[in-house]
Write a protein that holds these residues in place. Structure first.
Motif, PDB file in Angstrom:
ATOM      1  N   MET A 177       0.826  -1.205   0.000  1.00  0.00           N
ATOM      2  CA  MET A 177       0.000   0.000   0.000  1.00  0.00           C
ATOM      3  C   MET A 177       0.862   1.257   0.000  1.00  0.00           C
ATOM      4  O   MET A 177       1.745   1.423   0.837  1.00  0.00           O
ATOM      5  CB  MET A 177      -0.917   0.006   1.231  1.00  0.00           C
ATOM      6  N   TYR A 178       0.584   2.120  -0.960  1.00  0.00           N
ATOM      7  CA  TYR A 178       1.145   3.469  -0.967  1.00  0.00           C
ATOM      8  C   TYR A 178       0.117   4.397  -0.314  1.00  0.00           C
ATOM      9  O   TYR A 178      -1.091   4.224  -0.490  1.00  0.00           O
ATOM     10  CB  TYR A 178       1.372   3.956  -2.395  1.00  0.00           C
ATOM     11  N   TYR A 179       0.592   5.406   0.381  1.00  0.00           N
ATOM     12  CA  TYR A 179      -0.352   6.371   0.936  1.00  0.00           C
ATOM     13  C   TYR A 179       0.290   7.755   1.041  1.00  0.00           C
ATOM     14  O   TYR A 179       1.520   7.899   1.083  1.00  0.00           O
ATOM     15  CB  TYR A 179      -0.855   5.928   2.314  1.00  0.00           C
ATOM     16  N   ASP A 180      -0.555   8.755   1.023  1.00  0.00           N
ATOM     17  CA  ASP A 180      -0.128  10.145   1.133  1.00  0.00           C
ATOM     18  C   ASP A 180       0.065  10.473   2.611  1.00  0.00           C
ATOM     19  O   ASP A 180      -0.907  10.478   3.382  1.00  0.00           O
ATOM     20  CB  ASP A 180      -1.195  11.057   0.507  1.00  0.00           C
ATOM     21  N   LYS A 181       1.296  10.730   2.999  1.00  0.00           N
ATOM     22  CA  LYS A 181       1.612  10.968   4.412  1.00  0.00           C
ATOM     23  C   LYS A 181       1.013  12.275   4.923  1.00  0.00           C
ATOM     24  O   LYS A 181       0.953  12.493   6.142  1.00  0.00           O
ATOM     25  CB  LYS A 181       3.122  10.965   4.613  1.00  0.00           C
ATOM     26  N   ARG A 182       0.555  13.125   4.033  1.00  0.00           N
ATOM     27  CA  ARG A 182      -0.108  14.363   4.454  1.00  0.00           C
ATOM     28  C   ARG A 182      -1.559  14.107   4.856  1.00  0.00           C
ATOM     29  O   ARG A 182      -2.190  14.959   5.491  1.00  0.00           O
ATOM     30  CB  ARG A 182      -0.064  15.385   3.304  1.00  0.00           C
ATOM     31  N   VAL A 183      -2.072  12.932   4.510  1.00  0.00           N
ATOM     32  CA  VAL A 183      -3.462  12.596   4.811  1.00  0.00           C
ATOM     33  C   VAL A 183      -3.564  11.538   5.906  1.00  0.00           C
ATOM     34  O   VAL A 183      -4.398  11.642   6.814  1.00  0.00           O
ATOM     35  CB  VAL A 183      -4.183  12.094   3.540  1.00  0.00           C
ATOM     36  N   PHE A 184      -2.705  10.515   5.829  1.00  0.00           N
ATOM     37  CA  PHE A 184      -2.763   9.407   6.781  1.00  0.00           C
ATOM     38  C   PHE A 184      -1.482   9.341   7.614  1.00  0.00           C
ATOM     39  O   PHE A 184      -0.372   9.546   7.094  1.00  0.00           O
ATOM     40  CB  PHE A 184      -2.922   8.077   6.043  1.00  0.00           C
ATOM     41  N   SER A 185      -1.645   8.993   8.876  1.00  0.00           N
ATOM     42  CA  SER A 185      -0.491   8.751   9.739  1.00  0.00           C
ATOM     43  C   SER A 185      -0.060   7.304   9.601  1.00  0.00           C
ATOM     44  O   SER A 185      -0.795   6.470   9.043  1.00  0.00           O
ATOM     45  CB  SER A 185      -0.851   9.035  11.201  1.00  0.00           C
TER      46      SER A 185
END
Length: 437
Positions: A177-185
């Protein structure tokens, strides 16, 4: 188009025309799997070791287009030229190159095994079909020993069929899983439920390679532990139907985005902000960095859990490898096997990592500082250790054929909570009715 923990790791465009790389014996669809096509890197086959004149050899090499892209350093050409230089006293090699992704390797090679590439890259779940059609050589001697000695048992197992080695693994074949660190911790991404309450999550429901993660979370299995042909694919209704109902409910969640089969929709969503989490592989790492505006915004993690009928269950992705194989029809077996071993060696894996972020699987690179510092490699290692299930190398075509239309039916609303049990049973019947052992 994957580290002490890396040691437990077990995914391009097709060329318009395959270049003729081997002009030897013909192959037919009924070639017996038991035919002895074993090849060893210490075999001198057609070369005269007593001669001081190098033997003229032509080898055709098939890799994904990305590995032949000058913008990426042209890994294929770089490594082949290194091999030629290291063996110039033995062979005078002319290389020809063909393009096909590892996923397309089987279909490309089986068009005409006798005329296909001498050395090619493939996904390990294709081994059975390639062997049965006389298109993949059994490796022996130094080549087989190197696979066993340079990799963990789990990695070596991904290229083992009926006790024999049929490829040289060079990277793992799974996804994370890739995720946007500005949205999810980093804590948020442990739970899909939490993520869906905070941002947009995309997932390719009509891609069987990804879809299985939800079903295996609730006990559905593919040939038991992945190696028991007699166990079949278990999508019993009490395990599978609740998952189908859950996926139907996902489609009504405004924070869930059905990604395209090839992942392009989710990737585009990362770039325009309409998607904040994306399930894909390390081959897309650079594209994800670009989409999110910089590496500092990119998070990589193992698969999350989700709540099913009040119970927390763990998503599990298929785990396999990508490997280098040798065409048994090739007239220059010794050179071809030696090249395959070289392209899967520690140095070539490290170059692959540097040029294309392909995570190495050689145990000797487990503690390499650059590898262990890579976010994607760390995520792959976590997936292998905690959130994966072995991908079988046999009897999967029925599942692949059924998964895409079933996923599309969920996305399009043709599968509902009311008919989920019926549709899931039809899905299970199609899978098992199509199995070819």
């Amino acid at each position: 188009m994957k580290k002490k923990i890396l040691s437990i790791l077990l995914a391009g465009a097709m060329g318009a025309t395959l270049l003729a790389g081997c002009g030897s014996s013909s192959s037919s669809d009924d070639t017996a799997a038991s035919t002895d096509t074993s090849a060893s890197s210490d075999t001198t086959a057609s070369s005269d070791t007593t001669s001081s004149t190098p033997e003229d050899v032509t080898l055709t090499v098939m890799t994904p287009a990305e590995d032949q892209d000058d913008a990426n350093g042209n890994w294929a050409k770089t490594e082949c030229e290194k091999f030629a230089e290291a063996n110039k006293d033995k062979w005078n090699i002319t290389f020809e190159y063909v393009q096909a992704s590892e996923a397309d390797a089987k279909d490309t090679v089986l068009q005409d095994p006798a005329a296909a590439a001498d050395v090619y890259m493939f996904a390990n779940d294709q081994i059975t079909d390639l062997v049965k059609k006389g298109a993949l050589a059994k490796l022996g001697g130094d080549a087989a020993d190197a696979v066993k000695n340079n990799n963990s048992e789990s990695v070596a197992a991904t290229v083992t069929y009926q006790g024999d080695i049929y490829g040289v693994p060079y990277t793992s074949n799974t996804w994370f899983m890739y995720y946007d660190k500005r949205v999810f911790s980093d804590d948020d991404v442990k739970s899909l439920d939490t993520m869906l309450s905070k941002g947009k999550v995309s997932f390719p429901l009509d891609n069987g390679w990804y879809l299985e993660a939800f079903y295996t979370a609730n006990g559905c299995t593919f040939y038991g532990d992945g190696s028991d042909e007699s166990a079949g694919i278990d999508f019993a209704s009490d395990k599978a139907t609740p998952v189908t109902k859950y996926l139907v409910s996902l489609m009504s969640n405004p924070n869930f985005v059905a990604d395209s089969n090839d992942g392009s929709l989710g990737l585009a969503g990362l770039a325009d902000g309409s998607v904040n989490a994306y399930f894909n592989g390390n081959w897309n790492y650079d594209n994800v960095v670009e989409a999110l505006g910089g590496e500092e915004n990119v998070g990589c993690a193992q698969l999350p859990t989700f709540t099913l009928d009040g119970k927390e269950v763990q998503m599990k992705s298929f785990l396999g490898s990508k490997a280098l194989g040798v065409n048994p029809n090739c007239k220059n077996q010794a050179a071809a096997v030696a090249l395959a071993s070289f392209l899967g060696s520690e140095d070539a894996q490290l170059d692959h990592f540097t040029m294309r972020s392909q995570a190495p699987v050689a145990t000797s690179l487990a503690s390499n500082a650059d590898v262990t510092a890579n976010k994607a490699c760390a995520a792959l290692a976590a997936v292998a250790a905690n959130t994966s299930t072995a991908q079988p190398i046999f009897g999967m075509q029925g599942y692949w054929d059924a998964a895409t239309p079933f996923g599309d039916a969920i996305i399009n609303g043709d599968v509902t909570a009311d008919n989920a049990e019926e549709k899931t049973q039809e899905f299970a019947d199609q899978i098992n009715g199509s199995l070819v052992q």
